[in-house]
Design a protein around this motif. Structure first.
Motif, PDB file in Angstrom:
ATOM      1  N   CYS A   1       0.845  -1.223   0.016  1.00 21.48           N
ATOM      2  CA  CYS A   1       0.081   0.074   0.094  1.00 21.48           C
ATOM      3  C   CYS A   1       0.782   1.122  -0.006  1.00 21.48           C
ATOM      4  O   CYS A   1       2.031   1.104   0.563  1.00 21.48           O
ATOM      5  N   GLY A   2       0.105   2.345  -0.385  1.00 20.92           N
ATOM      6  CA  GLY A   2       0.960   3.688  -0.371  1.00 20.92           C
ATOM      7  C   GLY A   2       1.413   3.856   0.995  1.00 20.92           C
ATOM      8  O   GLY A   2       2.529   4.738   1.166  1.00 20.92           O
ATOM      9  N   SER A   3       0.766   3.781   2.107  1.00 16.90           N
ATOM     10  CA  SER A   3       1.044   3.973   3.450  1.00 16.90           C
ATOM     11  C   SER A   3       2.252   3.359   3.866  1.00 16.90           C
ATOM     12  O   SER A   3       3.195   3.754   4.365  1.00 16.90           O
ATOM     13  N   ASP A   4       2.343   1.842   3.310  1.00 15.04           N
ATOM     14  CA  ASP A   4       3.639   1.047   3.644  1.00 15.04           C
ATOM     15  C   ASP A   4       4.834   1.674   2.813  1.00 15.04           C
ATOM     16  O   ASP A   4       5.930   2.065   3.708  1.00 15.04           O
ATOM     17  N   LEU A   5       4.558   2.464   1.670  1.00 12.25           N
ATOM     18  CA  LEU A   5       5.595   3.302   1.163  1.00 12.25           C
ATOM     19  C   LEU A   5       6.123   4.431   1.796  1.00 12.25           C
ATOM     20  O   LEU A   5       7.445   4.558   1.912  1.00 12.25           O
ATOM     21  N   HIS A   6       5.021   5.110   2.337  1.00 11.02           N
ATOM     22  CA  HIS A   6       5.369   6.299   2.964  1.00 11.02           C
ATOM     23  C   HIS A   6       6.337   5.866   4.384  1.00 11.02           C
ATOM     24  O   HIS A   6       7.124   6.631   4.618  1.00 11.02           O
ATOM     25  N   LEU A   7       5.772   4.984   4.927  1.00 14.92           N
ATOM     26  CA  LEU A   7       6.511   4.500   6.490  1.00 14.92           C
ATOM     27  C   LEU A   7       7.867   4.170   6.013  1.00 14.92           C
ATOM     28  O   LEU A   7       8.932   4.516   6.489  1.00 14.92           O
TER      29      LEU A   7
END
Length: 352
Positions: free
Chosen positions: A37-43
């Motif tokens: 997910c995009g959230s994983d990439l941000h983290l």
């Protein structure tokens, strides 16, 4: 057991950790596929952001600090049932609604648990995650998917995000909607709108993503706003009226502005994108057309309806899966691959 754990910026590791125990009211699941997910990439690339804990500050509900098991978009198979669990059987294919909520704040008490004041996510905030060999989850978050293939089932979570956004506006069959941005959530939002019988206009600057939208069949009209005036085209397609609703799935000012201008009088702009910078809002446009601007976060009571949309054949999730990888080398094969190929990928899923 084996699990992928997140330690901080650009630091994920394959660890041996203790297998969780099944408790009363909980379900032990063997994860099958986990979506990236995009959230994983941000983290991974930017470091800590809420609702992830830090190495020193625990999440207020999970009580965990880093490292935490990663992965919140996942499907799996039921392995064990805790005392008191009903409606499930060992071997059932399921997905998890990966929320951690307090059940005590005003939002939770009103049933709007997706905006819990202390809200967290399984697979980001603690309580295990999909990138592991086993996970134990409260029964209320476990949704059976019947004979839906487990790789496709891993996309139910982002589909629920899109469905929640669409259910949050006044839109019906025969209406016209504009979707700004054809990333994974934009494409799934367009798919939900099509399933509801809404005429859908997709606006996307990337040729690759426009081609994907066309291949998936999620847009009645697919527009390159750098070559075609989106607002003028919407008014042309609607006989001068404008769109009933618009969905911001891009999170950038030019899209926000164009979507607002494309709406009919008393139309509604729904924001699903995460903004890194606060957009400016032209209140004169809102005032003289009595527009509504609203936002949608995650999901609440949406997983069941999302599963039914797929099981009824109204949405085919299989074409949205563009890569399958092993989680063993997820940093390179997953996160780096996605960053370097973000325009050509819709959903990458990983298996332990």
């Amino acid at each position: 057991m084996k699990a992928i754990r997140y330690y901080g910026k650009e630091d994920v590791r394959l660890d041996d950790i203790e297998e969780p125990m099944t408790l009363p009211g909980t379900v032990k699941i063997k994860p099958a596929w986990t979506g990236l997910c995009g959230s994983d990439l941000h983290l991974y690339y930017d470091g800590i952001m809420p609702p992830a804990p830090s190495a020193t500050e625990p999440h207020p509900l999970s009580g965990e600090t880093l490292p935490v098991v990663f992965g919140h978009e996942f499907s799996g198979v039921v392995e064990e049932l805790g005392d008191g669990v009903e409606g499930l059987a060992i071997g059932d294919h399921v997905v998890v609604e990966p929320l951690i909520v307090c059940d005590d704040c005003p939002a939770c008490k009103e049933g709007n648990y997706n905006v819990c004041q202390k809200m967290g996510f399984i697979g980001i905030s603690g309580n295990g995650g999909g990138l592991s060999e086993h996970i134990v989850v409260e029964r209320r978050w476990v949704h059976p998917v019947g004979d839906l293939p487990l790789d496709e089932a891993a996309l139910i979570e982002p589909l629920a995000v899109a469905l929640h956004g669409v259910r949050g506006v006044d839109v019906k069959a025969g209406d016209v909607a504009v979707v700004g941005g054809a990333g994974p959530i934009g494409l799934l939002t367009a798919a939900v709108l099509k399933a509801f019988g809404v005429t859908t206009i997709v606006s996307e600057v990337s040729q690759i993503r426009r081609d994907i939208a066309a291949k998936l069949g999620v847009g009645d009209h697919i527009i390159d706003p750098t070559q075609t005036d989106l607002v003028a085209k919407v008014y042309e397609l609607t006989g001068g009226a404008g769109a009933n609703v618009a969905f911001d799935c891009a999170g950038v000012q030019p899209v926000f502005d164009a979507l607002q201008l494309s709406l009919k009088a008393r139309g509604q702009l729904q924001i699903l994108a995460l903004y890194t910078e606060t957009p400016q809002l032209n209140f004169s446009n809102m005032l003289f057309k009595e527009l509504k601007v609203s936002a949608s976060l995650g999901y609440a009571h949406d997983h069941g309806p999302a599963i039914e949309l797929v099981r009824e054949g109204k949405i085919d999730l299989a074409p949205f899966i563009t890569a399958r990888i092993s989680a063993q080398n997820i940093a390179v094969d997953g996160y780096e691959f996605l960053v370097n190929n973000k325009e050509s990928q819709v959903k990458v899923i990983a298996q332990m």
